[in-house]
Design a protein around this motif. Structure first.
Motif, PDB file in Angstrom:
ATOM      1  N   GLY A  37     123.764 -14.470  24.695  1.00 18.93           N
ATOM      2  CA  GLY A  37     123.574 -13.692  23.480  1.00 18.93           C
ATOM      3  C   GLY A  37     124.074 -14.436  22.259  1.00 18.93           C
ATOM      4  N   ASN A  38     123.829 -13.833  21.107  1.00 21.90           N
ATOM      5  CA  ASN A  38     124.265 -14.357  19.815  1.00 21.90           C
ATOM      6  C   ASN A  38     125.477 -13.558  19.345  1.00 21.90           C
ATOM      7  OD1 ASN A  38     122.005 -16.087  19.668  1.00 21.90           O
ATOM      8  ND2 ASN A  38     120.759 -14.424  18.854  1.00 21.90           N
ATOM      9  N   PRO A  39     126.254 -14.085  18.392  1.00 18.41           N
ATOM     10  CA  PRO A  39     127.318 -13.271  17.808  1.00 18.41           C
ATOM     11  C   PRO A  39     126.754 -11.940  17.309  1.00 18.41           C
ATOM     12  CG  PRO A  39     127.564 -15.535  17.128  1.00 18.41           C
ATOM     13  CD  PRO A  39     126.234 -15.441  17.834  1.00 18.41           C
ATOM     14  N   THR A  42     125.276  -7.365  22.024  1.00 18.57           N
ATOM     15  CA  THR A  42     125.982  -6.758  23.140  1.00 18.57           C
ATOM     16  C   THR A  42     125.246  -7.124  24.410  1.00 18.57           C
ATOM     17  OG1 THR A  42     126.743  -4.916  21.762  1.00 18.57           O
ATOM     18  CG2 THR A  42     126.752  -4.572  24.143  1.00 18.57           C
ATOM     19  N   VAL A  43     125.980  -7.700  25.367  1.00 18.65           N
ATOM     20  CA  VAL A  43     125.388  -8.045  26.659  1.00 18.65           C
ATOM     21  C   VAL A  43     125.940  -7.084  27.708  1.00 18.65           C
ATOM     22  CG1 VAL A  43     124.999 -10.471  26.101  1.00 18.65           C
ATOM     23  CG2 VAL A  43     127.160  -9.802  27.132  1.00 18.65           C
ATOM     24  N   SER A  44     125.119  -6.779  28.717  1.00 15.81           N
ATOM     25  CA  SER A  44     125.496  -5.798  29.733  1.00 15.81           C
ATOM     26  C   SER A  44     125.470  -6.414  31.124  1.00 15.81           C
ATOM     27  CB  SER A  44     124.546  -4.601  29.692  1.00 15.81           C
ATOM     28  OG  SER A  44     124.641  -3.954  28.447  1.00 15.81           O
ATOM     29  N   TYR A  45     126.354  -5.907  31.972  1.00 17.20           N
ATOM     30  CA  TYR A  45     126.460  -6.319  33.371  1.00 17.20           C
ATOM     31  C   TYR A  45     126.402  -5.071  34.234  1.00 17.20           C
ATOM     32  CZ  TYR A  45     128.144 -10.717  31.473  1.00 17.20           C
ATOM     33  OH  TYR A  45     128.246 -11.895  30.780  1.00 17.20           O
ATOM     34  N   THR A  46     125.893  -5.218  35.458  1.00 16.78           N
ATOM     35  CA  THR A  46     125.791  -4.089  36.373  1.00 16.78           C
ATOM     36  C   THR A  46     126.336  -4.469  37.741  1.00 16.78           C
ATOM     37  OG1 THR A  46     123.818  -3.293  35.216  1.00 16.78           O
ATOM     38  CG2 THR A  46     124.197  -2.446  37.437  1.00 16.78           C
ATOM     39  N   LEU A  47     127.117  -3.570  38.298  1.00 12.66           N
ATOM     40  CA  LEU A  47     127.626  -3.693  39.660  1.00 12.66           C
ATOM     41  C   LEU A  47     127.042  -2.549  40.479  1.00 12.66           C
ATOM     42  CD1 LEU A  47     131.217  -4.024  38.419  1.00 12.66           C
ATOM     43  CD2 LEU A  47     130.293  -5.698  39.982  1.00 12.66           C
ATOM     44  N   ILE A  74     136.797 -14.254  24.030  1.00 15.01           N
ATOM     45  CA  ILE A  74     136.053 -13.015  23.826  1.00 15.01           C
ATOM     46  C   ILE A  74     136.862 -11.935  24.537  1.00 15.01           C
ATOM     47  CG2 ILE A  74     133.941 -11.726  24.336  1.00 15.01           C
ATOM     48  CD1 ILE A  74     132.400 -14.363  24.233  1.00 15.01           C
ATOM     49  N   SER A  75     137.118 -10.832  23.856  1.00 17.23           N
ATOM     50  CA  SER A  75     137.945  -9.762  24.419  1.00 17.23           C
ATOM     51  C   SER A  75     137.369  -9.225  25.720  1.00 17.23           C
ATOM     52  CB  SER A  75     138.060  -8.594  23.429  1.00 17.23           C
ATOM     53  OG  SER A  75     138.692  -9.020  22.252  1.00 17.23           O
ATOM     54  N   ALA A  76     138.273  -8.831  26.607  1.00 19.90           N
ATOM     55  CA  ALA A  76     137.883  -8.264  27.899  1.00 19.90           C
ATOM     56  C   ALA A  76     137.320  -6.854  27.699  1.00 19.90           C
ATOM     57  CB  ALA A  76     139.078  -8.212  28.829  1.00 19.90           C
ATOM     58  N   PRO A  77     136.298  -6.496  28.459  1.00 17.97           N
ATOM     59  CA  PRO A  77     135.760  -5.132  28.362  1.00 17.97           C
ATOM     60  C   PRO A  77     136.668  -4.131  29.071  1.00 17.97           C
ATOM     61  CG  PRO A  77     134.650  -6.326  30.095  1.00 17.97           C
ATOM     62  CD  PRO A  77     135.562  -7.306  29.424  1.00 17.97           C
ATOM     63  N   THR A  78     136.534  -2.873  28.695  1.00 17.88           N
ATOM     64  CA  THR A  78     137.229  -1.787  29.384  1.00 17.88           C
ATOM     65  C   THR A  78     136.197  -1.058  30.230  1.00 17.88           C
ATOM     66  OG1 THR A  78     138.768  -1.542  27.545  1.00 17.88           O
ATOM     67  CG2 THR A  78     138.568   0.320  29.072  1.00 17.88           C
ATOM     68  N   ILE A  79     136.510  -0.870  31.506  1.00 21.60           N
ATOM     69  CA  ILE A  79     135.578  -0.221  32.424  1.00 21.60           C
ATOM     70  C   ILE A  79     136.313   0.941  33.086  1.00 21.60           C
ATOM     71  CG2 ILE A  79     133.994  -0.568  34.363  1.00 21.60           C
ATOM     72  CD1 ILE A  79     134.389  -3.648  33.783  1.00 21.60           C
ATOM     73  N   ASP A  80     135.736   2.136  33.010  1.00 19.14           N
ATOM     74  CA  ASP A  80     136.367   3.322  33.586  1.00 19.14           C
ATOM     75  C   ASP A  80     136.338   3.284  35.113  1.00 19.14           C
ATOM     76  OD1 ASP A  80     136.813   4.382  31.040  1.00 19.14           O
ATOM     77  OD2 ASP A  80     134.891   5.430  31.021  1.00 19.14           O
ATOM     78  N   ASP A  81     137.374   3.880  35.720  1.00 19.38           N
ATOM     79  CA  ASP A  81     137.412   4.029  37.168  1.00 19.38           C
ATOM     80  C   ASP A  81     136.294   4.968  37.614  1.00 19.38           C
ATOM     81  OD1 ASP A  81     139.744   2.584  36.955  1.00 19.38           O
ATOM     82  OD2 ASP A  81     141.068   4.200  37.595  1.00 19.38           O
ATOM     83  N   VAL A  96     129.773  -6.100  26.805  1.00 21.26           N
ATOM     84  CA  VAL A  96     130.672  -6.909  25.989  1.00 21.26           C
ATOM     85  C   VAL A  96     129.941  -7.220  24.687  1.00 21.26           C
ATOM     86  CG1 VAL A  96     131.939  -9.095  25.816  1.00 21.26           C
ATOM     87  CG2 VAL A  96     131.704  -7.968  28.054  1.00 21.26           C
ATOM     88  N   THR A  97     130.586  -6.951  23.552  1.00 21.68           N
ATOM     89  CA  THR A  97     130.023  -7.318  22.261  1.00 21.68           C
ATOM     90  C   THR A  97     130.552  -8.701  21.901  1.00 21.68           C
ATOM     91  OG1 THR A  97     129.871  -5.017  21.576  1.00 21.68           O
ATOM     92  CG2 THR A  97     129.815  -6.683  19.832  1.00 21.68           C
ATOM     93  N   ILE A  98     129.638  -9.597  21.600  1.00 20.21           N
ATOM     94  CA  ILE A  98     130.010 -10.982  21.306  1.00 20.21           C
ATOM     95  C   ILE A  98     130.486 -11.062  19.851  1.00 20.21           C
ATOM     96  CG2 ILE A  98     129.190 -13.362  21.170  1.00 20.21           C
ATOM     97  CD1 ILE A  98     127.022 -12.576  23.236  1.00 20.21           C
ATOM     98  N   PRO A  99     131.721 -11.530  19.640  1.00 20.41           N
ATOM     99  CA  PRO A  99     132.218 -11.673  18.262  1.00 20.41           C
ATOM    100  C   PRO A  99     131.666 -12.941  17.618  1.00 20.41           C
ATOM    101  CG  PRO A  99     133.858 -12.469  19.800  1.00 20.41           C
ATOM    102  CD  PRO A  99     132.705 -11.926  20.639  1.00 20.41           C
ATOM    103  N   SER A 100     131.991 -13.150  16.366  1.00 21.89           N
ATOM    104  CA  SER A 100     131.662 -14.418  15.712  1.00 21.89           C
ATOM    105  C   SER A 100     132.610 -15.455  16.297  1.00 21.89           C
ATOM    106  CB  SER A 100     131.851 -14.304  14.203  1.00 21.89           C
ATOM    107  OG  SER A 100     131.593 -15.544  13.592  1.00 21.89           O
ATOM    108  N   THR A 101     132.088 -16.307  17.150  1.00 21.07           N
ATOM    109  CA  THR A 101     132.892 -17.305  17.857  1.00 21.07           C
ATOM    110  C   THR A 101     132.038 -18.534  18.107  1.00 21.07           C
ATOM    111  OG1 THR A 101     134.388 -17.612  19.739  1.00 21.07           O
ATOM    112  CG2 THR A 101     132.340 -16.423  20.172  1.00 21.07           C
TER     113      THR A 101
END
Length: 184
Positions: A37-39, A42-47, A74-81, A96-101
């Motif tokens: 992704g670009n700054p 938001t990129v998504s992952y699925t388990l 890049i900050s770690a995401p928070t995932i609910d139990d 995860v939202t990609i910051p300007s980095t």
């Protein structure tokens, strides 16, 4: 013999794109471990989780900060139990939202745990090269008398993922004169 070798290679290649492990009685499949992704994207992952046990199971998730080779973060995401009944299955998604980095590959570790057992999964975000900046002042007013001085300021912010090293500032007066300041 050739069919066996080809079959083994095919299974190996498919296994590279799909990571699966058991956490206690829950089978965890992490199918999309690499996103790009670009700054500001938001990129998504699925388990995919499947409780193969006879009891309800609560699964918790923690992630490390994602880092690149230069220690940019890049900050770690928070995932609910989540809690699954025996025999239940479902997908868990997080983003995860990609910051300007800086552009590059950022890798983190996602730990999936049922309290007694845990499994680590590596995942990656590739930040694309993007030249972008923003300016906090759209207009700078230089109206003044001929014997006065006036200061105007503005802030340029790098919103992209590349180092911006060459700048040119230009302006246009109300009467259409470009790059020319005239006094009385």
């Amino acid at each position: 013999m050739k069919k066996i070798i080809i079959s083994i290679l095919l299974v190996f290649v498919l296994g590279l794109s799909l990571t699966s492990a058991a956490v206690g009685d829950v089978t965890v499949t992490f199918s999309d471990t690499e996103e790009t992704g670009n700054p500001a994207d938001t990129v998504s992952y699925t388990l995919s989780l499947e409780n193969t046990g006879l009891n309800e199971s609560t699964i918790s998730f923690t992630s490390t900060v994602l880092t690149d080779a230069s220690s940019n973060e890049i900050s770690a995401p928070t995932i609910d139990d989540v809690t699954y009944s025996a025999g239940a299955s479902a997908d868990v998604s997080y983003s995860v939202t990609i910051p300007s980095t800086a552009a590059g590959d950022y890798t983190g570790t996602l730990t999936v745990s049922d309290g007694a057992n845990s499994e680590d999964f590596s995942y990656t975000i590739t930040v694309s090269s993007v030249d972008s900046f923003s300016l906090d002042a759209s207009e700078i007013n230089l109206e003044m008398l001929s014997d006065e001085e006036e200061d105007s300021s503005f802030t340029i912010t790098n919103d992209g993922s590349t180092t911006l090293s060459s700048w040119t500032v230009s302006f246009e007066s109300e009467d259409g004169d470009a790059d020319k300041i005239e006094d009385s």
